[in-house]
Design an enzyme around this catalytic site. Structure first.
Site, short mmCIF file in Angstrom:
data_model
loop_
_atom_site.label_atom_id
_atom_site.label_comp_id
_atom_site.label_asym_id
_atom_site.label_seq_id
_atom_site.Cartn_x
_atom_site.Cartn_y
_atom_site.Cartn_z
N SER A 189 0.81 -1.22 0.00
CA SER A 189 0.00 0.00 0.00
C SER A 189 0.84 1.27 0.00
O SER A 189 0.30 2.37 -0.16
CB SER A 189 -0.93 0.01 1.23
OG SER A 189 -1.82 -1.08 1.21
N HIS B 295 -12.62 0.06 15.60
CA HIS B 295 -13.30 -1.13 16.12
C HIS B 295 -12.71 -1.41 17.50
O HIS B 295 -11.50 -1.23 17.71
CB HIS B 295 -13.09 -2.31 15.18
CG HIS B 295 -13.74 -3.59 15.62
ND1 HIS B 295 -14.99 -3.64 16.20
CD2 HIS B 295 -13.31 -4.88 15.58
CE1 HIS B 295 -15.31 -4.90 16.47
NE2 HIS B 295 -14.30 -5.67 16.11
#
EC number: 1.1.1.86
Length: 335
Positions: free
Chosen positions: A53, A108
Protein backbone atom coordinates in the site's frame (compact mmCIF):
# COMPACT_ATOMS: atom_id res chain seq x y z
CA UNK A 1 -32.70 6.70 23.45
CA UNK A 2 -29.37 7.06 21.68
CA UNK A 3 -27.35 10.26 21.88
CA UNK A 4 -26.57 11.44 18.35
CA UNK A 5 -24.13 14.19 17.41
CA UNK A 6 -24.17 16.30 14.25
CA UNK A 7 -22.01 18.97 12.61
CA UNK A 8 -23.07 21.63 15.11
CA UNK A 9 -21.90 19.43 18.00
CA UNK A 10 -18.34 18.99 16.70
CA UNK A 11 -15.54 21.50 16.24
CA UNK A 12 -12.57 20.88 13.95
CA UNK A 13 -10.62 23.39 16.06
CA UNK A 14 -9.84 20.49 18.41
CA UNK A 15 -7.67 19.07 15.60
CA UNK A 16 -5.91 22.36 14.87
CA UNK A 17 -2.15 22.03 15.12
CA UNK A 18 -2.40 18.27 15.55
CA UNK A 19 -1.04 15.57 13.27
CA UNK A 20 -3.03 12.40 12.69
CA UNK A 21 -0.92 9.30 12.05
CA UNK A 22 -3.01 6.81 10.08
CA UNK A 23 -1.51 3.34 10.54
CA UNK A 24 -2.77 1.15 7.73
CA UNK A 25 -4.02 2.09 4.27
CA UNK A 26 -6.66 -0.52 3.53
CA UNK A 27 -10.43 -0.12 3.36
CA UNK A 28 -10.75 2.29 6.28
CA UNK A 29 -7.22 3.70 6.29
CA UNK A 30 -7.28 5.30 2.85
CA UNK A 31 -10.69 6.88 3.50
CA UNK A 32 -9.76 8.25 6.93
CA UNK A 33 -6.51 9.70 5.61
CA UNK A 34 -8.05 11.37 2.56
CA UNK A 35 -11.16 12.69 4.28
CA UNK A 36 -9.21 14.14 7.20
CA UNK A 37 -6.69 15.76 4.86
CA UNK A 38 -9.47 17.27 2.76
CA UNK A 39 -10.98 18.64 5.98
CA UNK A 40 -7.75 20.55 6.63
CA UNK A 41 -6.11 18.12 9.04
CA UNK A 42 -2.39 17.30 8.89
CA UNK A 43 -2.06 13.57 8.09
CA UNK A 44 0.86 11.16 7.76
CA UNK A 45 0.53 7.48 6.86
CA UNK A 46 2.42 4.69 8.63
CA UNK A 47 3.16 1.50 6.69
CA UNK A 48 5.84 -1.17 6.92
CA UNK A 49 8.62 -0.98 4.33
CA UNK A 50 7.34 -4.02 2.44
CA UNK A 51 3.69 -2.96 2.37
CA UNK A 52 2.03 -3.04 -1.04
CA UNK A 53 0.00 0.00 0.00
CA UNK A 54 3.00 2.33 0.25
CA UNK A 55 2.95 3.32 -3.41
CA UNK A 56 -0.79 3.87 -3.36
CA UNK A 57 -0.53 6.16 -0.35
CA UNK A 58 2.34 8.07 -1.95
CA UNK A 59 0.41 8.45 -5.20
CA UNK A 60 -2.49 9.84 -3.17
CA UNK A 61 -0.10 12.55 -1.99
CA UNK A 62 0.73 11.42 1.54
CA UNK A 63 4.02 11.40 3.37
CA UNK A 64 4.56 7.71 4.08
CA UNK A 65 6.62 6.72 7.11
CA UNK A 66 7.20 3.50 9.01
CA UNK A 67 4.56 2.81 11.67
CA UNK A 68 6.93 3.83 14.45
CA UNK A 69 7.97 7.04 12.69
CA UNK A 70 4.33 7.90 12.10
CA UNK A 71 3.43 7.12 15.72
CA UNK A 72 6.23 9.40 16.88
CA UNK A 73 4.90 12.20 14.67
CA UNK A 74 1.24 11.75 15.47
CA UNK A 75 -0.71 13.52 18.18
CA UNK A 76 -3.57 11.22 17.23
CA UNK A 77 -2.60 7.68 16.25
CA UNK A 78 -5.28 5.82 14.29
CA UNK A 79 -5.01 2.04 14.49
CA UNK A 80 -6.59 1.05 11.17
CA UNK A 81 -4.89 -2.25 10.42
CA UNK A 82 -6.73 -5.61 10.83
CA UNK A 83 -7.64 -6.68 14.37
CA UNK A 84 -5.30 -9.65 14.48
CA UNK A 85 -2.15 -7.59 13.77
CA UNK A 86 -2.93 -4.57 15.94
CA UNK A 87 -1.37 -5.94 19.12
CA UNK A 88 1.97 -6.56 17.42
CA UNK A 89 2.01 -3.15 15.74
CA UNK A 90 1.07 -1.49 19.02
CA UNK A 91 3.81 -3.19 21.03
CA UNK A 92 6.51 -2.74 18.39
CA UNK A 93 5.75 0.68 16.96
CA UNK A 94 3.15 2.60 18.95
CA UNK A 95 3.71 1.97 22.66
CA UNK A 96 7.34 3.24 22.58
CA UNK A 97 6.12 6.54 21.08
CA UNK A 98 3.15 7.24 23.35
CA UNK A 99 3.43 10.40 25.42
CA UNK A 100 0.99 12.11 27.80
CA UNK A 101 -1.61 14.03 25.82
CA UNK A 102 -1.62 11.79 22.76
CA UNK A 103 -4.82 10.08 21.64
CA UNK A 104 -5.02 6.50 20.45
CA UNK A 105 -7.88 6.12 17.95
CA UNK A 106 -9.64 2.94 16.86
CA UNK A 107 -12.35 2.11 14.33
CA UNK A 108 -13.30 -1.13 16.12
CA UNK A 109 -13.10 -1.94 19.82
CA UNK A 110 -11.87 -5.55 19.70
CA UNK A 111 -8.32 -5.11 21.00
CA UNK A 112 -9.19 -2.61 23.72
CA UNK A 113 -12.31 -4.41 24.91
CA UNK A 114 -10.62 -7.80 25.17
CA UNK A 115 -7.47 -6.40 26.78
CA UNK A 116 -5.15 -7.18 23.89
CA UNK A 117 -3.97 -3.57 23.98
CA UNK A 118 -3.69 -1.77 27.33
CA UNK A 119 -2.59 1.85 26.82
CA UNK A 120 -0.99 3.80 29.66
CA UNK A 121 -3.43 5.88 31.74
CA UNK A 122 -1.98 9.23 30.63
CA UNK A 123 -3.15 8.95 27.01
CA UNK A 124 -6.64 9.35 25.58
CA UNK A 125 -8.28 6.32 23.94
CA UNK A 126 -11.28 6.80 21.66
CA UNK A 127 -13.09 5.19 18.77
CA UNK A 128 -14.80 6.52 15.65
CA UNK A 129 -16.38 3.67 13.71
CA UNK A 130 -17.97 4.66 10.38
CA UNK A 131 -20.82 2.31 9.52
CA UNK A 132 -19.77 1.65 5.94
CA UNK A 133 -16.85 0.26 3.95
CA UNK A 134 -14.05 2.72 3.35
CA UNK A 135 -14.79 3.36 -0.32
CA UNK A 136 -18.34 4.44 0.53
CA UNK A 137 -17.05 6.64 3.37
CA UNK A 138 -14.78 8.34 0.85
CA UNK A 139 -17.31 8.58 -1.99
CA UNK A 140 -20.01 10.12 0.19
CA UNK A 141 -17.53 12.57 1.71
CA UNK A 142 -16.67 13.75 -1.80
CA UNK A 143 -20.40 14.13 -2.49
CA UNK A 144 -20.78 16.20 0.67
CA UNK A 145 -23.08 13.70 2.36
CA UNK A 146 -21.23 11.52 4.88
CA UNK A 147 -22.07 8.19 6.52
CA UNK A 148 -23.27 7.53 10.08
CA UNK A 149 -20.68 6.48 12.66
CA UNK A 150 -20.30 5.38 16.26
CA UNK A 151 -18.15 7.28 18.77
CA UNK A 152 -16.82 6.10 22.13
CA UNK A 153 -14.26 7.14 24.72
CA UNK A 154 -12.35 4.51 26.71
CA UNK A 155 -9.86 6.82 28.46
CA UNK A 156 -10.09 10.58 28.89
CA UNK A 157 -6.75 11.62 30.32
CA UNK A 158 -6.84 15.08 28.73
CA UNK A 159 -10.45 15.89 29.56
CA UNK A 160 -11.01 16.53 25.85
CA UNK A 161 -11.09 13.02 24.38
CA UNK A 162 -14.76 13.21 23.43
CA UNK A 163 -14.40 16.61 21.77
CA UNK A 164 -11.35 15.40 19.82
CA UNK A 165 -13.15 12.23 18.76
CA UNK A 166 -16.16 14.23 17.56
CA UNK A 167 -13.83 16.55 15.66
CA UNK A 168 -12.23 13.48 14.06
CA UNK A 169 -15.68 12.20 13.11
CA UNK A 170 -16.49 15.58 11.60
CA UNK A 171 -13.24 15.44 9.63
CA UNK A 172 -14.42 12.13 8.18
CA UNK A 173 -17.74 13.72 7.21
CA UNK A 174 -19.72 11.50 9.57
CA UNK A 175 -21.36 14.25 11.61
CA UNK A 176 -23.27 15.27 8.48
CA UNK A 177 -25.20 12.02 8.79
CA UNK A 178 -25.05 11.60 12.57
CA UNK A 179 -22.69 10.02 15.09
CA UNK A 180 -24.14 7.74 17.77
CA UNK A 181 -22.48 7.62 21.19
CA UNK A 182 -21.63 4.12 22.39
CA UNK A 183 -18.98 2.24 24.37
CA UNK A 184 -16.12 -0.01 23.30
CA UNK A 185 -17.97 -2.93 24.89
CA UNK A 186 -21.24 -2.29 23.07
CA UNK A 187 -19.63 -1.67 19.68
CA UNK A 188 -17.42 -4.74 19.88
CA UNK A 189 -20.03 -7.19 21.09
CA UNK A 190 -22.82 -6.05 18.79
CA UNK A 191 -20.50 -5.90 15.79
CA UNK A 192 -19.26 -9.45 16.32
CA UNK A 193 -22.77 -10.75 16.99
CA UNK A 194 -24.13 -9.12 13.84
CA UNK A 195 -21.35 -10.63 11.74
CA UNK A 196 -21.73 -14.12 13.17
CA UNK A 197 -25.47 -14.52 13.66
CA UNK A 198 -26.88 -12.47 10.79
CA UNK A 199 -24.71 -10.65 8.27
CA UNK A 200 -22.08 -13.27 7.47
CA UNK A 201 -22.59 -16.52 9.36
CA UNK A 202 -26.38 -16.42 9.44
CA UNK A 203 -27.00 -15.30 5.87
CA UNK A 204 -24.33 -17.40 4.16
CA UNK A 205 -25.39 -20.63 5.86
CA UNK A 206 -29.08 -19.88 5.30
CA UNK A 207 -28.38 -19.44 1.58
CA UNK A 208 -26.35 -22.65 1.38
CA UNK A 209 -28.97 -24.62 3.30
CA UNK A 210 -31.75 -23.34 1.06
CA UNK A 211 -29.75 -24.18 -2.07
CA UNK A 212 -28.97 -27.69 -0.80
CA UNK A 213 -32.61 -28.32 0.15
CA UNK A 214 -33.88 -27.47 -3.34
CA UNK A 215 -31.14 -29.35 -5.20
CA UNK A 216 -31.55 -32.45 -3.02
CA UNK A 217 -35.28 -32.34 -3.82
CA UNK A 218 -34.47 -32.56 -7.54
CA UNK A 219 -34.71 -28.94 -8.63
CA UNK A 220 -32.16 -27.52 -11.07
CA UNK A 221 -29.17 -25.90 -9.32
CA UNK A 222 -29.44 -22.87 -11.59
CA UNK A 223 -33.05 -22.22 -10.59
CA UNK A 224 -32.21 -22.83 -6.93
CA UNK A 225 -29.39 -20.27 -7.16
CA UNK A 226 -31.71 -17.58 -8.47
CA UNK A 227 -34.35 -18.26 -5.81
CA UNK A 228 -32.15 -18.35 -2.70
CA UNK A 229 -29.14 -16.17 -3.59
CA UNK A 230 -29.57 -13.90 -6.59
CA UNK A 231 -32.94 -12.50 -5.53
CA UNK A 232 -31.64 -11.83 -2.03
CA UNK A 233 -30.17 -8.54 -3.25
CA UNK A 234 -33.60 -7.33 -4.34
CA UNK A 235 -35.01 -8.05 -0.89
CA UNK A 236 -32.05 -6.57 1.00
CA UNK A 237 -32.23 -3.39 -1.09
CA UNK A 238 -35.89 -2.97 -0.09
CA UNK A 239 -35.06 -3.53 3.58
CA UNK A 240 -32.12 -1.12 3.34
CA UNK A 241 -34.33 1.58 1.80
CA UNK A 242 -37.32 1.37 4.12
CA UNK A 243 -36.98 -1.37 6.70
CA UNK A 244 -38.78 -4.69 6.95
CA UNK A 245 -42.16 -2.94 6.62
CA UNK A 246 -41.21 -1.51 3.21
CA UNK A 247 -39.98 -4.90 2.01
CA UNK A 248 -43.26 -6.53 3.06
CA UNK A 249 -45.21 -3.72 1.41
CA UNK A 250 -43.25 -4.17 -1.83
CA UNK A 251 -43.39 -7.95 -2.29
CA UNK A 252 -46.43 -9.95 -3.34
CA UNK A 253 -49.13 -10.80 -0.82
CA UNK A 254 -48.19 -14.46 -1.27
CA UNK A 255 -44.58 -13.71 -0.32
CA UNK A 256 -45.68 -11.58 2.63
CA UNK A 257 -48.00 -14.31 3.95
CA UNK A 258 -45.22 -16.89 3.57
CA UNK A 259 -42.94 -14.57 5.54
CA UNK A 260 -45.35 -14.51 8.48
CA UNK A 261 -46.24 -18.19 8.63
CA UNK A 262 -42.97 -19.86 7.58
CA UNK A 263 -40.29 -17.48 8.83
CA UNK A 264 -40.84 -18.44 12.49
CA UNK A 265 -40.50 -22.11 11.54
CA UNK A 266 -37.01 -21.45 10.14
CA UNK A 267 -35.93 -19.02 12.85
CA UNK A 268 -37.49 -20.97 15.71
CA UNK A 269 -36.82 -21.08 19.45
CA UNK A 270 -33.85 -23.39 18.90
CA UNK A 271 -32.21 -20.86 16.57
CA UNK A 272 -32.90 -18.03 19.02
CA UNK A 273 -31.33 -20.05 21.83
CA UNK A 274 -28.29 -20.65 19.64
CA UNK A 275 -28.07 -16.91 19.03
CA UNK A 276 -28.04 -16.32 22.79
CA UNK A 277 -25.20 -18.83 23.13
CA UNK A 278 -23.23 -17.08 20.38
CA UNK A 279 -23.72 -13.79 22.19
CA UNK A 280 -22.54 -15.33 25.45
CA UNK A 281 -19.38 -16.57 23.73
CA UNK A 282 -18.75 -13.02 22.55
CA UNK A 283 -19.56 -11.42 25.91
CA UNK A 284 -17.34 -13.78 27.91
CA UNK A 285 -14.43 -13.42 25.48
CA UNK A 286 -14.56 -17.09 24.49
CA UNK A 287 -14.83 -16.27 20.79
CA UNK A 288 -12.01 -13.73 21.04
CA UNK A 289 -9.75 -16.29 22.73
CA UNK A 290 -10.57 -18.83 20.04
CA UNK A 291 -9.80 -16.37 17.22
CA UNK A 292 -6.57 -15.22 18.88
CA UNK A 293 -5.43 -18.83 19.35
CA UNK A 294 -6.30 -19.61 15.73
CA UNK A 295 -4.08 -16.77 14.52
CA UNK A 296 -1.23 -17.74 16.84
CA UNK A 297 -1.38 -21.30 15.45
CA UNK A 298 -1.10 -20.09 11.86
CA UNK A 299 -4.84 -20.25 11.05
CA UNK A 300 -5.06 -23.95 10.08
CA UNK A 301 -8.80 -24.25 10.75
CA UNK A 302 -9.55 -20.88 9.17
CA UNK A 303 -7.83 -21.79 5.90
CA UNK A 304 -9.36 -25.28 5.89
CA UNK A 305 -12.89 -23.91 6.31
CA UNK A 306 -12.27 -21.25 3.68
CA UNK A 307 -11.27 -23.90 1.14
CA UNK A 308 -14.22 -26.13 2.04
CA UNK A 309 -16.70 -23.34 1.40
CA UNK A 310 -14.98 -22.32 -1.83
CA UNK A 311 -15.69 -25.85 -3.07
CA UNK A 312 -19.43 -25.67 -2.33
CA UNK A 313 -21.48 -26.35 -5.51
CA UNK A 314 -23.25 -23.00 -5.20
CA UNK A 315 -19.98 -21.25 -6.10
CA UNK A 316 -19.56 -23.04 -9.45
CA UNK A 317 -23.23 -22.48 -10.32
CA UNK A 318 -22.90 -18.82 -9.37
CA UNK A 319 -19.81 -18.33 -11.53
CA UNK A 320 -21.70 -19.65 -14.56
CA UNK A 321 -24.85 -17.64 -13.95
CA UNK A 322 -23.07 -14.37 -13.23
CA UNK A 323 -21.43 -14.71 -16.64
CA UNK A 324 -24.96 -14.18 -18.01
CA UNK A 325 -25.13 -10.79 -16.26
CA UNK A 326 -22.89 -8.37 -18.17
CA UNK A 327 -23.86 -5.49 -15.91
CA UNK A 328 -22.00 -7.08 -13.01
CA UNK A 329 -18.39 -6.15 -12.37
CA UNK A 330 -16.20 -9.24 -12.41
CA UNK A 331 -14.76 -9.92 -8.96
CA UNK A 332 -11.57 -11.96 -8.80
CA UNK A 333 -10.55 -13.28 -5.39
CA UNK A 334 -6.76 -13.40 -4.85
CA UNK A 335 -5.53 -16.94 -4.36
Amino acid sequence: MATIYYDSDADLAYLAGKTVAVLGYGSQGHAHAQNLRDSGVQVVVGLHEGSRSRERAKSDGFEVLTPREAAARGDIISMLMPDHVQKGVYEESVAPELRPGKLLMFAHGFNIHYGRIVPPPDVDVAMVAPKSPGHILRDLYVQGIGVPALVAVHQDASGQAKQIALAYAKGLGCTKAGVIETTFKEETETDLFGEQAVLCGGVSHLIQAGFETLVEAGYQPEVAYFEVLNELKLIVDLIYEGGLKFMRYSVSDTAEYGDYVSGPKVIDDHVRETMHKLLQDIQTGRFAQQWIAENEAGRPNFYRMRQEHLQHPIEEVGDRLRAMMPWLKRREIPS
